[in-house]
Write a protein that holds these residues in place. Sequence first.
Motif, PDB file in Angstrom:
ATOM      1  N   GLU A 100       0.814  -1.202   0.000  1.00  0.00           N
ATOM      2  CA  GLU A 100       0.000   0.000   0.000  1.00  0.00           C
ATOM      3  C   GLU A 100       0.852   1.258   0.000  1.00  0.00           C
ATOM      4  O   GLU A 100       0.314   2.374  -0.009  1.00  0.00           O
ATOM      5  CB  GLU A 100      -0.931   0.002   1.217  1.00  0.00           C
ATOM      6  CG  GLU A 100      -1.940  -1.145   1.207  1.00  0.00           C
ATOM      7  CD  GLU A 100      -2.849  -1.129   2.414  1.00  0.00           C
ATOM      8  OE1 GLU A 100      -2.492  -0.445   3.415  1.00  0.00           O
ATOM      9  OE2 GLU A 100      -3.900  -1.795   2.372  1.00  0.00           O
ATOM     10  N   ASP A 101       2.163   1.085  -0.008  1.00  0.00           N
ATOM     11  CA  ASP A 101       3.076   2.235  -0.033  1.00  0.00           C
ATOM     12  C   ASP A 101       3.629   2.473  -1.441  1.00  0.00           C
ATOM     13  O   ASP A 101       3.773   3.621  -1.870  1.00  0.00           O
ATOM     14  CB  ASP A 101       4.224   1.985   0.950  1.00  0.00           C
ATOM     15  CG  ASP A 101       5.146   3.190   1.079  1.00  0.00           C
ATOM     16  OD1 ASP A 101       4.651   4.336   1.047  1.00  0.00           O
ATOM     17  OD2 ASP A 101       6.364   2.982   1.197  1.00  0.00           O
TER      18      ASP A 101
ATOM     19  N   GLU B  11       2.450  -7.230   4.535  1.00  0.00           N
ATOM     20  CA  GLU B  11       1.659  -6.017   4.284  1.00  0.00           C
ATOM     21  C   GLU B  11       2.495  -4.784   4.633  1.00  0.00           C
ATOM     22  O   GLU B  11       2.917  -4.609   5.779  1.00  0.00           O
ATOM     23  CB  GLU B  11       0.391  -6.022   5.132  1.00  0.00           C
ATOM     24  CG  GLU B  11      -0.550  -7.194   4.865  1.00  0.00           C
ATOM     25  CD  GLU B  11      -1.814  -7.091   5.697  1.00  0.00           C
ATOM     26  OE1 GLU B  11      -2.531  -6.073   5.563  1.00  0.00           O
ATOM     27  OE2 GLU B  11      -2.076  -8.004   6.495  1.00  0.00           O
TER      28      GLU B  11
ATOM     29  N   PRO C  23       7.107   2.483  11.679  1.00  0.00           N
ATOM     30  CA  PRO C  23       5.902   1.891  11.079  1.00  0.00           C
ATOM     31  C   PRO C  23       5.881   0.376  11.288  1.00  0.00           C
ATOM     32  O   PRO C  23       6.907  -0.252  11.556  1.00  0.00           O
ATOM     33  CB  PRO C  23       6.030   2.248   9.599  1.00  0.00           C
ATOM     34  CG  PRO C  23       7.496   2.376   9.378  1.00  0.00           C
ATOM     35  CD  PRO C  23       8.058   2.947  10.662  1.00  0.00           C
ATOM     36  N   THR C  24       4.716  -0.184  11.152  1.00  0.00           N
ATOM     37  CA  THR C  24       4.523  -1.615  11.384  1.00  0.00           C
ATOM     38  C   THR C  24       4.358  -2.343  10.055  1.00  0.00           C
ATOM     39  O   THR C  24       3.536  -1.939   9.226  1.00  0.00           O
ATOM     40  CB  THR C  24       3.279  -1.857  12.253  1.00  0.00           C
ATOM     41  OG1 THR C  24       3.455  -1.198  13.506  1.00  0.00           O
ATOM     42  CG2 THR C  24       3.087  -3.351  12.490  1.00  0.00           C
TER      43      THR C  24
ATOM     44  N   SER D  88       9.790  -0.493  -0.265  1.00  0.00           N
ATOM     45  CA  SER D  88       8.925  -1.677  -0.274  1.00  0.00           C
ATOM     46  C   SER D  88       9.208  -2.566  -1.476  1.00  0.00           C
ATOM     47  O   SER D  88       9.143  -3.799  -1.376  1.00  0.00           O
ATOM     48  CB  SER D  88       7.456  -1.246  -0.265  1.00  0.00           C
ATOM     49  OG  SER D  88       7.144  -0.507  -1.435  1.00  0.00           O
TER      50      SER D  88
ATOM     51  N   GLN E 224       3.157  -5.867   8.751  1.00  0.00           N
ATOM     52  CA  GLN E 224       2.419  -7.027   9.241  1.00  0.00           C
ATOM     53  C   GLN E 224       2.748  -8.244   8.399  1.00  0.00           C
ATOM     54  O   GLN E 224       2.740  -8.193   7.169  1.00  0.00           O
ATOM     55  CB  GLN E 224       0.911  -6.752   9.199  1.00  0.00           C
ATOM     56  CG  GLN E 224       0.074  -7.915   9.704  1.00  0.00           C
ATOM     57  CD  GLN E 224      -1.370  -7.525   9.907  1.00  0.00           C
ATOM     58  OE1 GLN E 224      -1.652  -6.465  10.480  1.00  0.00           O
ATOM     59  NE2 GLN E 224      -2.281  -8.357   9.455  1.00  0.00           N
TER      60      GLN E 224
ATOM     61  N   PHE F 265       4.978   4.049   4.305  1.00  0.00           N
ATOM     62  CA  PHE F 265       5.974   3.215   5.014  1.00  0.00           C
ATOM     63  C   PHE F 265       7.368   3.827   4.900  1.00  0.00           C
ATOM     64  O   PHE F 265       8.060   4.026   5.905  1.00  0.00           O
ATOM     65  CB  PHE F 265       5.945   1.799   4.423  1.00  0.00           C
ATOM     66  CG  PHE F 265       7.052   0.891   4.920  1.00  0.00           C
ATOM     67  CD1 PHE F 265       7.108   0.490   6.243  1.00  0.00           C
ATOM     68  CD2 PHE F 265       8.043   0.456   4.051  1.00  0.00           C
ATOM     69  CE1 PHE F 265       8.124  -0.333   6.694  1.00  0.00           C
ATOM     70  CE2 PHE F 265       9.059  -0.374   4.494  1.00  0.00           C
ATOM     71  CZ  PHE F 265       9.099  -0.775   5.821  1.00  0.00           C
TER      72      PHE F 265
ATOM     73  N   PRO G  65       2.340  -0.814   5.048  1.00  0.00           N
ATOM     74  CA  PRO G  65       1.303   0.210   5.241  1.00  0.00           C
ATOM     75  C   PRO G  65       1.572   1.433   4.361  1.00  0.00           C
ATOM     76  O   PRO G  65       2.685   1.615   3.839  1.00  0.00           O
ATOM     77  CB  PRO G  65       1.444   0.553   6.726  1.00  0.00           C
ATOM     78  CG  PRO G  65       2.886   0.298   7.019  1.00  0.00           C
ATOM     79  CD  PRO G  65       3.278  -0.879   6.173  1.00  0.00           C
TER      80      PRO G  65
ATOM     81  N   ALA H 279      -5.538  -5.946  -0.185  1.00  0.00           N
ATOM     82  CA  ALA H 279      -5.812  -6.241   1.222  1.00  0.00           C
ATOM     83  C   ALA H 279      -7.056  -7.097   1.381  1.00  0.00           C
ATOM     84  O   ALA H 279      -7.151  -7.920   2.307  1.00  0.00           O
ATOM     85  CB  ALA H 279      -5.967  -4.933   2.001  1.00  0.00           C
TER      86      ALA H 279
END
Length: 405
Positions: A88-89, A131, A146-147, A94, A149, A136, A133, A114
């Motif tokens: 999603e970034d 994942e 940031p996390t 990423s 997942q 990121f 975010p 997602a």
Amino acid sequence: MSSTSASKASASQKQPATPAQRARPTGLAKLRLHLANVFRLTIKELRSFRSDPIMLLLVAYSFTIAIYAAATGASTEAKNLSIGIVDEDRSDLSRRIADGLTPPTFKPPIALAATEIDAAMNSQRVIFVVEFPPKFQADILAGRQPTVQIDVDATAAAQAFNGMTYIQNIVTDYVTQFVTGREAGFGSLVKMVTEVKFNPNLTSSWFTAVMQIISNLTMITVMLSGAALIREREQGTVEHLLVMPVVPSEIMLAKILANGLVIVASAALSLALVVEWWLQVPVSGSRLLFLGGACVYVFTVAALGIALGTVASTMAQFGLLSIPVLLVMMLLSGSTTPLESMPVWLKHIMLVISPTPHFVIFSQDVMFRGADLSIVWPEVVATAAIGSALFALALYRFRRVIFSG
């Protein structure tokens, strides 16, 4: 009178030996007789084994296909893992991390939305989903945390754990390289270098193949030696042995030698053809030393099989009795989990009552580390001591059940 008595004494000294004296064998003659009896009984056992196609097939399968299947089919290392990416970034960082998930550990990543995560994992299209975010990379550059997942299908527990560890290390390494390359201009001050000895690529089949030979050697030796006794009791041929001029120790030694010869020869062929040639597992130590230790171990386990055969009266009872004994011996031998992971009291008990932990230590030292006899002789002596005790127990039971029953 004196000359007459002297001649009588001389004549009495030259009298030939009586038939009873001539029939009495000397110590060397007794030994030759025992060896001849053991040899003939061993030939009888080998012929009996040759006439049993089921046992021949079992031994052939156990030291060929069973070893190959266990070494290649029960691998716990992370390889060809399916993974999905929810990005999603869509940033440079990423994309770098996604490109770092490379074969042979991972299959090419699958791009997912997602909303597709649950369906992809339920249908087993992927085992892992990573994942990223939104924002990121921007959060990393701003000093925020940031996390990322990681969703894991843990039904494949061993691969799930290993794969998750690889993913975490890859994400951490790429983020560290990205940050230090942009801000500090240099890498980490300390570089950790790991060197793996004896198995550089951590290939599980190298370890599993040799340990499977030990497990099959244990199982087949107990089954063959015990079944040889049970078969004679069920067929009634044991009565023939009772009327023959043989002693119980000769019968037991013949059964141990015949079955041990078959098992050790099968293990030698399996080591050369299946482990080294088929599976391409390098062997560091002496094959002759390993086979010599295997001879001592087979003697010990065969004595255990005969002892169990004297307790059971039918083949079904023998099978039910041998299953828990073999399970305990193999599971607590150190071939699947290290002895150090056991409770201390249980470890000491197994080292006293079971020969399998000693033979596992011996095999690992010889086959993997290239140890010689000066290093592994305590394990050989311990195996021989346990074997002597088991042989004495089996002989006592054999005399009491067979010859006195």
